[in-house]
Design a protein around this motif. Structure first.
Motif, PDB file in Angstrom:
ATOM      1  N   THR A   5       8.180   0.666  10.712  1.00 19.54           N
ATOM      2  CA  THR A   5       7.117   0.360   9.685  1.00 19.54           C
ATOM      3  C   THR A   5       7.539  -0.936   8.775  1.00 19.54           C
ATOM      4  O   THR A   5       8.773  -0.974   8.631  1.00 19.54           O
ATOM      5  CB  THR A   5       7.113   1.765   8.800  1.00 19.54           C
ATOM      6  OG1 THR A   5       6.966   2.780   9.556  1.00 19.54           O
ATOM      7  CG2 THR A   5       6.026   1.460   7.824  1.00 19.54           C
ATOM      8  N   THR A   7       6.497  -3.440   5.538  1.00 19.58           N
ATOM      9  CA  THR A   7       5.785  -3.588   4.156  1.00 19.58           C
ATOM     10  C   THR A   7       5.692  -5.095   3.847  1.00 19.58           C
ATOM     11  O   THR A   7       6.798  -5.840   3.752  1.00 19.58           O
ATOM     12  CB  THR A   7       6.551  -2.724   3.074  1.00 19.58           C
ATOM     13  OG1 THR A   7       6.418  -1.331   3.735  1.00 19.58           O
ATOM     14  CG2 THR A   7       5.658  -2.664   2.081  1.00 19.58           C
ATOM     15  N   SER A   9       3.859  -7.716   1.190  1.00 16.12           N
ATOM     16  CA  SER A   9       3.275  -8.226  -0.115  1.00 16.12           C
ATOM     17  C   SER A   9       1.875  -8.857   0.017  1.00 16.12           C
ATOM     18  O   SER A   9       1.672  -9.529   0.967  1.00 16.12           O
ATOM     19  CB  SER A   9       3.708  -9.014  -1.294  1.00 16.12           C
ATOM     20  OG  SER A   9       3.837 -10.277  -0.765  1.00 16.12           O
ATOM     21  N   ARG A  10       0.848  -8.481  -0.757  1.00 15.61           N
ATOM     22  CA  ARG A  10      -0.539  -9.023  -0.523  1.00 15.61           C
ATOM     23  C   ARG A  10      -0.516 -10.400  -0.664  1.00 15.61           C
ATOM     24  O   ARG A  10      -0.905 -11.243   0.070  1.00 15.61           O
ATOM     25  CB  ARG A  10      -1.573  -8.439  -1.965  1.00 15.61           C
ATOM     26  CG  ARG A  10      -2.708  -9.056  -1.819  1.00 15.61           C
ATOM     27  CD  ARG A  10      -3.619  -8.725  -2.905  1.00 15.61           C
ATOM     28  NE  ARG A  10      -2.969  -8.807  -4.126  1.00 15.61           N
ATOM     29  CZ  ARG A  10      -2.893 -10.129  -4.696  1.00 15.61           C
ATOM     30  NH1 ARG A  10      -3.335 -11.260  -4.169  1.00 15.61           N
ATOM     31  NH2 ARG A  10      -2.178 -10.298  -5.841  1.00 15.61           N
ATOM     32  N   ASP A  39      -0.802  -7.314  11.482  1.00 16.69           N
ATOM     33  CA  ASP A  39      -1.719  -6.428  11.844  1.00 16.69           C
ATOM     34  C   ASP A  39      -1.385  -4.712  11.591  1.00 16.69           C
ATOM     35  O   ASP A  39      -2.219  -4.157  11.076  1.00 16.69           O
ATOM     36  CB  ASP A  39      -2.347  -6.305  13.124  1.00 16.69           C
ATOM     37  CG  ASP A  39      -3.209  -7.758  13.465  1.00 16.69           C
ATOM     38  OD1 ASP A  39      -3.711  -8.285  12.377  1.00 16.69           O
ATOM     39  OD2 ASP A  39      -3.559  -8.080  14.512  1.00 16.69           O
ATOM     40  N   ARG A  40      -0.250  -4.434  11.874  1.00 20.43           N
ATOM     41  CA  ARG A  40       0.220  -3.217  11.490  1.00 20.43           C
ATOM     42  C   ARG A  40       1.013  -3.105  10.108  1.00 20.43           C
ATOM     43  O   ARG A  40       1.567  -2.125   9.926  1.00 20.43           O
ATOM     44  CB  ARG A  40       1.229  -2.966  12.708  1.00 20.43           C
ATOM     45  CG  ARG A  40       2.425  -3.406  12.829  1.00 20.43           C
ATOM     46  CD  ARG A  40       3.387  -2.941  13.966  1.00 20.43           C
ATOM     47  NE  ARG A  40       4.596  -3.456  13.832  1.00 20.43           N
ATOM     48  CZ  ARG A  40       5.614  -2.994  13.439  1.00 20.43           C
ATOM     49  NH1 ARG A  40       5.347  -1.697  12.600  1.00 20.43           N
ATOM     50  NH2 ARG A  40       6.751  -3.521  13.422  1.00 20.43           N
ATOM     51  N   ALA A  41       1.125  -4.104   9.326  1.00 21.82           N
ATOM     52  CA  ALA A  41       1.965  -3.995   7.945  1.00 21.82           C
ATOM     53  C   ALA A  41       1.270  -3.023   7.139  1.00 21.82           C
ATOM     54  O   ALA A  41      -0.018  -2.989   7.065  1.00 21.82           O
ATOM     55  CB  ALA A  41       2.131  -5.321   7.421  1.00 21.82           C
ATOM     56  N   ASP A  42       2.021  -2.484   6.440  1.00 21.14           N
ATOM     57  CA  ASP A  42       1.487  -1.777   5.006  1.00 21.14           C
ATOM     58  C   ASP A  42       1.491  -3.035   3.898  1.00 21.14           C
ATOM     59  O   ASP A  42       2.503  -3.577   3.864  1.00 21.14           O
ATOM     60  CB  ASP A  42       2.275  -0.712   4.618  1.00 21.14           C
ATOM     61  CG  ASP A  42       2.184   0.676   5.372  1.00 21.14           C
ATOM     62  OD1 ASP A  42       1.255   0.811   6.324  1.00 21.14           O
ATOM     63  OD2 ASP A  42       3.522   1.354   5.468  1.00 21.14           O
ATOM     64  N   VAL A  43       0.376  -3.237   3.318  1.00 19.37           N
ATOM     65  CA  VAL A  43       0.286  -4.112   2.359  1.00 19.37           C
ATOM     66  C   VAL A  43       0.288  -3.629   0.939  1.00 19.37           C
ATOM     67  O   VAL A  43      -0.450  -2.553   0.617  1.00 19.37           O
ATOM     68  CB  VAL A  43      -1.060  -4.867   2.671  1.00 19.37           C
ATOM     69  CG1 VAL A  43      -1.295  -6.130   1.445  1.00 19.37           C
ATOM     70  CG2 VAL A  43      -0.985  -5.553   3.966  1.00 19.37           C
ATOM     71  N   LEU A  44       1.136  -4.091   0.077  1.00 18.75           N
ATOM     72  CA  LEU A  44       1.429  -3.689  -1.364  1.00 18.75           C
ATOM     73  C   LEU A  44       1.202  -4.847  -2.356  1.00 18.75           C
ATOM     74  O   LEU A  44       1.455  -6.047  -2.113  1.00 18.75           O
ATOM     75  CB  LEU A  44       2.699  -3.182  -1.516  1.00 18.75           C
ATOM     76  CG  LEU A  44       3.264  -1.786  -0.682  1.00 18.75           C
ATOM     77  CD1 LEU A  44       4.578  -1.493  -1.025  1.00 18.75           C
ATOM     78  CD2 LEU A  44       2.189  -0.740  -1.097  1.00 18.75           C
ATOM     79  N   GLY A  99       9.174  -7.790   6.311  1.00 19.31           N
ATOM     80  CA  GLY A  99       8.630  -6.491   5.963  1.00 19.31           C
ATOM     81  C   GLY A  99       9.587  -5.445   6.449  1.00 19.31           C
ATOM     82  O   GLY A  99       9.456  -4.173   6.295  1.00 19.31           O
TER      83      GLY A  99
END
Length: 135
Positions: A5, A7, A9-10, A39-44, A99
């Motif tokens: 996984t 992550t 940042s926006r 494409d698969r990243a969690d964006v915070l 990430g």
């Protein structure tokens, strides 16, 4: 090994996507692996970014597990690459590191067709953790 996984940042996501859109088609085609990661990243939001995640402008120590070599590099945009101790987000190693959390590993293809397994050992500086949200 499955992909870990990641992550992002926006702000980093917006800047990297804008960078990819500006690249010539031939160069952009070489960056499909980076696009797949995004494409698969969690964006915070930057203020919500955990301090143990590699973000743009982070100083990260990682190990190439194929040869045991440890490197400490700053993950930068292409305009800042080339200085000693930097790696561009567009380089295979840079794309692989973005990430990842401390302790995570990823298998990443090299330009010569081999795979390297990289493991994040330490993040000495992360802009978001230092309150530098707009670097």
């Amino acid at each position: 090994m499955s992909k870990p996984t990641i992550t992002v940042s926006r702000i980093d996501m917006e800047r990297i996507e804008a960078l990819l859109e500006r690249l010539p088609t031939a160069e952009a085609a070489k960056l499909d692996a980076l696009r797949a990661e995004l494409d698969r990243a969690d964006v915070l939001e930057p203020a919500a970014m955990p301090p143990h995640i590699v973000t743009m402008n982070s100083i990260v120590t990682f190990q190439d597990e194929s040869n045991g070599e440890q490197l400490t590099l700053t993950l930068v945009y292409p305009a800042a690459a080339g200085a000693p101790g930097t790696v561009s987000i567009l380089a295979p190693v840079g794309s692989a590191l973005l990430g990842l959390a401390r302790g995570q590993q990823i298998d990443w293809p090299t330009p010569d067709g081999r795979k390297r397994r990289l493991k994040v050992l330490e993040i000495a500086y992360q802009p978001e953790a230092a309150g530098h949200y707009h670097r």
